[in-house]
Design an enzyme around this catalytic site. Structure first.
Site, PDB file in Angstrom:
ATOM      1  N   CYS A 105      30.273  40.551  47.073  1.00  0.00           N
ATOM      2  CA  CYS A 105      30.891  39.231  46.984  1.00  0.00           C
ATOM      3  C   CYS A 105      32.408  39.349  46.856  1.00  0.00           C
ATOM      4  CB  CYS A 105      30.248  38.455  45.838  1.00  0.00           C
ATOM      5  SG  CYS A 105      30.524  36.672  45.917  1.00  0.00           S
ATOM      6  N   HIS A 106      32.987  38.829  45.785  1.00  0.00           N
ATOM      7  CA  HIS A 106      34.431  38.894  45.581  1.00  0.00           C
ATOM      8  C   HIS A 106      34.900  40.258  45.073  1.00  0.00           C
ATOM      9  CE1 HIS A 106      34.213  34.530  45.971  1.00  0.00           C
ATOM     10  NE2 HIS A 106      35.527  34.536  46.117  1.00  0.00           N
ATOM     11  N   GLY A 107      33.980  41.186  44.824  1.00  0.00           N
ATOM     12  CA  GLY A 107      34.361  42.537  44.392  1.00  0.00           C
ATOM     13  C   GLY A 107      35.291  43.216  45.378  1.00  0.00           C
ATOM     14  N   SER A 109      37.914  42.158  46.562  1.00  0.00           N
ATOM     15  CA  SER A 109      39.335  41.977  46.241  1.00  0.00           C
ATOM     16  C   SER A 109      39.852  43.136  45.391  1.00  0.00           C
ATOM     17  CB  SER A 109      39.585  40.629  45.567  1.00  0.00           C
ATOM     18  OG  SER A 109      38.896  40.530  44.350  1.00  0.00           O
TER      19      SER A 109
END
Length: 174
Positions: A105-107, A109
């Site tokens: 997911c947003h990991g 970033s």
């Protein structure tokens, strides 16, 4: 148990996606791994959906040489974690050593800020970071989960089963 005696760290901060933290942790424990949650400090953090996680240790105290892998769950936590040198250093060291880095997911970033995205490599995650991954040199792959070198990528919460399968496969081969 395939991963008995192996230690894996999951990085957490306020707003971590609860399911992306808990489900991989339980799956890895199921195959014998010791899974540590590591935060910026030892204060309990609240997941995006309200579950409370008390870190086992601090990220700055982790040693990449003592870990088999590091997991970067999504939610809002990655946007906080990516700002800290200790986080970027650990993730970069793990990747440089060819150790498994699980990213969902947003990991992604954190992966961007740690400088572990290689130009032309496949990457996935939440659509919210698609442009960031592409701008970092990745090729966007709209796939549930896959392995790219030593990195295991997962798209979103709905893809956690696929992410866990890829993660366990990568770790048992490591």
């Amino acid at each position: 148990m395939k991963l008995t005696g192996k230690t894996i760290a999951t990085l957490v901060a306020e707003g971590v996606e609860d399911l992306e933290y808990y489900v991989p942790m339980m799956r890895l424990q199921e195959v014998g791994a010791k899974v540590l949650s590591a935060g910026l400090d030892l204060k309990p953090v609240h997941g995006k959906n309200g579950l409370v996680i008390t870190p086992d240790g601090r990220i700055e105290d982790l040693k990449s040489s003592e870990l088999l892998a590091v997991i970067l769950p999504g939610g809002w936590a990655p946007d906080k974690l990516r700002r800290y040198d200790a986080v970027k250093k650990l993730v970069h060291e793990m990747d440089s050593a060819g150790k498994v880095v699980g990213i969902i997911c947003h990991g992604g970033s954190i992966a961007i800020s740690a400088g572990i995205i290689q130009k032309g490599q496949r990457a996935t995650g939440s659509l919210g970071i698609k442009d960031d991954l592409v701008n970092a040199g990745a090729v966007w792959a709209d796939e549930a989960a896959f392995r790219e070198r030593n990195q295991v990528w997962g798209r979103v919460v709905a893809d956690i089963p696929d992410f866990c399968r890829e993660l366990v496969k990568a770790l048992t081969e490591a």
